[in-house]
Design a protein around this motif. Sequence first.
Motif, PDB file in Angstrom:
ATOM      1  N   TYR A  86       0.818  -1.216   0.000  1.00 22.11           N
ATOM      2  CA  TYR A  86       0.000   0.000   0.000  1.00 22.11           C
ATOM      3  C   TYR A  86       0.851   1.265   0.000  1.00 22.11           C
ATOM      4  O   TYR A  86       0.404   2.318  -0.451  1.00 22.11           O
ATOM      5  CB  TYR A  86      -0.936  -0.019   1.219  1.00 22.11           C
ATOM      6  N   ILE A  87       2.082   1.182   0.468  1.00 22.10           N
ATOM      7  CA  ILE A  87       2.955   2.349   0.475  1.00 22.10           C
ATOM      8  C   ILE A  87       3.093   2.931  -0.932  1.00 22.10           C
ATOM      9  O   ILE A  87       3.192   4.152  -1.115  1.00 22.10           O
ATOM     10  CB  ILE A  87       4.337   1.989   1.067  1.00 22.10           C
ATOM     11  N   HIS A  88       3.063   2.089  -1.956  1.00 24.86           N
ATOM     12  CA  HIS A  88       3.180   2.579  -3.329  1.00 24.86           C
ATOM     13  C   HIS A  88       1.904   3.307  -3.755  1.00 24.86           C
ATOM     14  O   HIS A  88       1.968   4.317  -4.462  1.00 24.86           O
ATOM     15  CB  HIS A  88       3.474   1.416  -4.273  1.00 24.86           C
ATOM     16  N   LYS A  89       0.760   2.789  -3.335  1.00 24.16           N
ATOM     17  CA  LYS A  89      -0.498   3.473  -3.652  1.00 24.16           C
ATOM     18  C   LYS A  89      -0.553   4.817  -2.936  1.00 24.16           C
ATOM     19  O   LYS A  89      -1.004   5.815  -3.509  1.00 24.16           O
ATOM     20  CB  LYS A  89      -1.682   2.596  -3.223  1.00 24.16           C
ATOM     21  N   ILE A  90      -0.082   4.844  -1.707  1.00 26.55           N
ATOM     22  CA  ILE A  90      -0.045   6.100  -0.956  1.00 26.55           C
ATOM     23  C   ILE A  90       0.826   7.122  -1.682  1.00 26.55           C
ATOM     24  O   ILE A  90       0.440   8.287  -1.852  1.00 26.55           O
ATOM     25  CB  ILE A  90       0.502   5.856   0.462  1.00 26.55           C
ATOM     26  N   ASP A  91       2.006   6.719  -2.105  1.00 23.96           N
ATOM     27  CA  ASP A  91       2.903   7.638  -2.807  1.00 23.96           C
ATOM     28  C   ASP A  91       2.268   8.178  -4.086  1.00 23.96           C
ATOM     29  O   ASP A  91       2.503   9.330  -4.473  1.00 23.96           O
ATOM     30  CB  ASP A  91       4.223   6.944  -3.153  1.00 23.96           C
ATOM     31  N   ASP A  92       1.452   7.363  -4.749  1.00 21.20           N
ATOM     32  CA  ASP A  92       0.801   7.777  -5.987  1.00 21.20           C
ATOM     33  C   ASP A  92      -0.482   8.582  -5.741  1.00 21.20           C
ATOM     34  O   ASP A  92      -1.104   9.037  -6.709  1.00 21.20           O
ATOM     35  CB  ASP A  92       0.453   6.551  -6.841  1.00 21.20           C
ATOM     36  N   GLY A  93      -0.875   8.709  -4.465  1.00 23.56           N
ATOM     37  CA  GLY A  93      -2.109   9.415  -4.158  1.00 23.56           C
ATOM     38  C   GLY A  93      -3.348   8.566  -4.325  1.00 23.56           C
ATOM     39  O   GLY A  93      -4.482   9.059  -4.213  1.00 23.56           O
ATOM     40  N   ASN A  94      -3.164   7.275  -4.580  1.00 16.77           N
ATOM     41  CA  ASN A  94      -4.286   6.356  -4.774  1.00 16.77           C
ATOM     42  C   ASN A  94      -4.652   5.702  -3.446  1.00 16.77           C
ATOM     43  O   ASN A  94      -4.286   4.563  -3.176  1.00 16.77           O
ATOM     44  CB  ASN A  94      -3.932   5.293  -5.816  1.00 16.77           C
ATOM     45  N   PHE A  95      -5.382   6.425  -2.625  1.00 15.69           N
ATOM     46  CA  PHE A  95      -5.704   5.913  -1.299  1.00 15.69           C
ATOM     47  C   PHE A  95      -6.766   4.819  -1.328  1.00 15.69           C
ATOM     48  O   PHE A  95      -7.039   4.191  -0.312  1.00 15.69           O
ATOM     49  CB  PHE A  95      -6.140   7.060  -0.389  1.00 15.69           C
ATOM     50  N   TRP A  96      -7.367   4.586  -2.493  1.00 18.09           N
ATOM     51  CA  TRP A  96      -8.305   3.466  -2.601  1.00 18.09           C
ATOM     52  C   TRP A  96      -7.602   2.133  -2.351  1.00 18.09           C
ATOM     53  O   TRP A  96      -8.242   1.130  -2.041  1.00 18.09           O
ATOM     54  CB  TRP A  96      -8.918   3.434  -4.000  1.00 18.09           C
ATOM     55  N   GLY A  97      -6.298   2.118  -2.503  1.00 18.81           N
ATOM     56  CA  GLY A  97      -5.554   0.869  -2.442  1.00 18.81           C
ATOM     57  C   GLY A  97      -5.626   0.139  -1.121  1.00 18.81           C
ATOM     58  O   GLY A  97      -5.196  -1.014  -1.042  1.00 18.81           O
ATOM     59  N   TRP A  98      -6.147   0.767  -0.069  1.00  9.11           N
ATOM     60  CA  TRP A  98      -6.270   0.044   1.209  1.00  9.11           C
ATOM     61  C   TRP A  98      -7.329  -1.048   1.122  1.00  9.11           C
ATOM     62  O   TRP A  98      -7.337  -1.981   1.932  1.00  9.11           O
ATOM     63  CB  TRP A  98      -6.610   0.997   2.348  1.00  9.11           C
ATOM     64  N   ASN A 591      31.064  15.542  -1.848  1.00 11.45           N
ATOM     65  CA  ASN A 591      29.950  15.716  -2.794  1.00 11.45           C
ATOM     66  C   ASN A 591      28.616  15.299  -2.193  1.00 11.45           C
ATOM     67  O   ASN A 591      27.769  14.697  -2.871  1.00 11.45           O
ATOM     68  CB  ASN A 591      30.214  14.922  -4.081  1.00 11.45           C
ATOM     69  N   LEU A 592      28.403  15.591  -0.917  1.00  7.70           N
ATOM     70  CA  LEU A 592      27.159  15.220  -0.233  1.00  7.70           C
ATOM     71  C   LEU A 592      26.007  16.055  -0.786  1.00  7.70           C
ATOM     72  O   LEU A 592      26.065  17.279  -0.823  1.00  7.70           O
ATOM     73  CB  LEU A 592      27.306  15.461   1.270  1.00  7.70           C
ATOM     74  N   ARG A 593      24.938  15.367  -1.163  1.00 10.73           N
ATOM     75  CA  ARG A 593      23.774  16.052  -1.709  1.00 10.73           C
ATOM     76  C   ARG A 593      22.534  15.178  -1.543  1.00 10.73           C
ATOM     77  O   ARG A 593      22.644  13.950  -1.432  1.00 10.73           O
ATOM     78  CB  ARG A 593      24.005  16.369  -3.197  1.00 10.73           C
ATOM     79  N   GLU A 594      21.388  15.821  -1.542  1.00  9.57           N
ATOM     80  CA  GLU A 594      20.125  15.099  -1.491  1.00  9.57           C
ATOM     81  C   GLU A 594      19.448  15.155  -2.843  1.00  9.57           C
ATOM     82  O   GLU A 594      19.461  16.200  -3.519  1.00  9.57           O
ATOM     83  CB  GLU A 594      19.195  15.688  -0.426  1.00  9.57           C
ATOM     84  N   VAL A 595      18.832  14.039  -3.225  1.00  8.24           N
ATOM     85  CA  VAL A 595      18.136  13.951  -4.507  1.00  8.24           C
ATOM     86  C   VAL A 595      16.704  13.485  -4.254  1.00  8.24           C
ATOM     87  O   VAL A 595      16.484  12.487  -3.562  1.00  8.24           O
ATOM     88  CB  VAL A 595      18.845  12.964  -5.459  1.00  8.24           C
ATOM     89  N   VAL A 596      15.748  14.212  -4.787  1.00 11.74           N
ATOM     90  CA  VAL A 596      14.343  13.837  -4.637  1.00 11.74           C
ATOM     91  C   VAL A 596      14.051  12.627  -5.524  1.00 11.74           C
ATOM     92  O   VAL A 596      14.306  12.646  -6.731  1.00 11.74           O
ATOM     93  CB  VAL A 596      13.418  15.007  -5.018  1.00 11.74           C
ATOM     94  N   ILE A 597      13.533  11.571  -4.930  1.00  6.05           N
ATOM     95  CA  ILE A 597      13.181  10.377  -5.706  1.00  6.05           C
ATOM     96  C   ILE A 597      11.673  10.163  -5.781  1.00  6.05           C
ATOM     97  O   ILE A 597      11.182   9.449  -6.644  1.00  6.05           O
ATOM     98  CB  ILE A 597      13.880   9.117  -5.161  1.00  6.05           C
ATOM     99  N   VAL A 598      10.924  10.787  -4.869  1.00  6.07           N
ATOM    100  CA  VAL A 598       9.459  10.727  -4.904  1.00  6.07           C
ATOM    101  C   VAL A 598       8.911  12.092  -4.526  1.00  6.07           C
ATOM    102  O   VAL A 598       9.348  12.698  -3.541  1.00  6.07           O
ATOM    103  CB  VAL A 598       8.899   9.655  -3.941  1.00  6.07           C
ATOM    104  N   GLN A 599       7.958  12.568  -5.301  1.00  9.64           N
ATOM    105  CA  GLN A 599       7.214  13.791  -4.983  1.00  9.64           C
ATOM    106  C   GLN A 599       5.745  13.404  -4.894  1.00  9.64           C
ATOM    107  O   GLN A 599       5.152  12.957  -5.875  1.00  9.64           O
ATOM    108  CB  GLN A 599       7.415  14.848  -6.070  1.00  9.64           C
ATOM    109  N   ARG A 600       5.178  13.548  -3.737  1.00 12.14           N
ATOM    110  CA  ARG A 600       3.784  13.149  -3.553  1.00 12.14           C
ATOM    111  C   ARG A 600       2.890  14.372  -3.766  1.00 12.14           C
ATOM    112  O   ARG A 600       3.018  15.376  -3.066  1.00 12.14           O
ATOM    113  CB  ARG A 600       3.584  12.552  -2.166  1.00 12.14           C
TER     114      ARG A 600
END
Length: 628
Positions: A86-98, A591-600
């Motif tokens: 369900y964590i993937h559905k949450i990230d996609d905004g698809n809360f129906w997935g529960w 070269n420490l840096r943060e990279v966005v991998i998911v934007q909800r």
Amino acid sequence: MKKHIKTIVSCLIVWGCISLSACEKYLDKDEQTNISEKEAFKNFVNFQGFTEELYNCIVNFTNNYWTNSWNWGEDEITSTAGNYHYIHKIDDGNFWGWQSQFDGWGSGWMDKSNFSTVNGRFNKDLWNAAWYGIRKANIGLANMDLMTDATTEEKNIIRGQLLFFRAWFHHRLMEYFGGLPYIDYVLPSAGEIRLPRLKYHECADKAAADFRAAADLLPINWDNTEPGRRTLGKNQLRINKIMALAYLGKNYLWAGSPLMNYESTGSKTYNVEYCKKAAAAFGELLKLVEGGSTQYSLVSFADYYKNFYTTGEGWALPGSTEAIFRGPFNSANDSNWGTSKQYTPVIVSEGDLKFVPTSNYVSYYGMKNGLPIPDITKPDAASGYDPTYPWKNRDPRFYNDIVFDGVKFVQGAIPNVDEQPNRYANLYTGGSYRNVSTGSRTGYVLRKFIPITANKYDNAYSWGYSLHIYVPYMRLADVYLMYAEAALMGYNSPQGKDPNFSKTAVESVNIIRNRAGVDPVNTKFLGSVDNFLSELRRERAVELAFEGHRFNDLRRWLLLTEHPYTIKTSLEFDRSGTFNTTDPTENRVANLREVVIVQRNYTNKHYWLPLKNVDVNMYAEFSQNPGW
């Protein structure tokens, strides 16, 4: 909801013994064991046998599937080997997935199509268990007058458990769905149901009345009661006064939080009166604990892991003296099938799907001096953080919970010489632990719930080590932090306190920090409510990290849709200089840096989960949540 609320529960069987781990469906019993209602509810042993099934409605969210997801905030992300949780559905905004019809097994412990109270981790879920449990509790309460062969103490214990469970199941549903019908009587098995949805505050008030009554009826420790002596030493999971007070406080604090207050009153602020009520309930509990009147206490930091797992202790239940509320478990070995393997990169473990901490969340772990890190990529003179040595002088809970680059991961022999480099966590960019499919996508690995030896070389997840993982629903540290929040917002000051408890909001936070060896809250955060609230929320993020609280916390604080809580990042860096195998905190990085991998991308509708269409279509008064 219709089939769950209106199901006729046959509850008229006597159980010969009282055992939380041996509950079975009554309808599966031999016909010769059926007896009349009068006999079934007549005495404590019979009535307690009826009540026991409610415990098997507490879902073990830790081990509900082979691997299991319960962290849905910005705290965790999985490797790309699987996308069914369900964590993937949450990230996609698809809360129906529960809902099981949308996601099958992926929704895990929230909804399953094969619900049963028979032992088994594959047939328990919140949605079905809650409605089933509410009806069962109401049936028991409706038959209390049949308990004629019992002492007052026995009657109180039975009634207290039933009231607690009725409130607890409602509270759990309310957390995710908002105000619902509060069902406090046995619904008829036939006829039309038109119970309207109540506002959250209306539901919370009814739940509070049940929790309060339960707290007044139940003992602190069953071992000190006449009924409890029949199962002496086996009562640690049974509902008691402390559990009821803890959830009374949580119920009030949730009602007083911005999301729930907005749903009920239209105001996006904390509700002061509900916060004061929460502080009073938590204060009553903590006064008993600190006065030595209970079996609960904070564990030492050396034994901190015992809150979540035991190993080499004959499958002992985790939790120690700190766990306040847990449910029964099907098999202690369930956690070894998948949970124990879901954190360690496949290169040193088994199983492809991995759950890893996000870099943005790990950044909440500040410094040992108690100060936060404003930006993980930049130096901060005030806190002493140095991005060229990002693992140095951090909050001790960082080292307890998180595997970072260079940590000695494999302790024993590695037979294959080609695999020797994997003894140390290669979490730098391009390192062997960084496979996005079967390793860490973020530069970190979680170790809070497993010993570091849970890998294929040290083999700590084999049967012989009796590794038992079980994350509690609530522990004492959570109560201290909830009290701090309630006292702060109820009395409008970091020095706020309930009149009947000695500690202030800031003192309660410092108790938790002191246990971990972290310096107290810095005075610069004590000048205003907002400044202290920010630090209190960070403390809650660190102390309760990955225990299933973050998603609901972000929701109730109305932060789920706000940056930076909508992103998940990785930490990218290179090793620099000589690699230190003795003390990985001394390893220099570049070269420490943060990279966005998911934007909800969320909107206001995402603050509540959607209800099932089959239920909201029953009648107009049972409406769908806004936006769904």
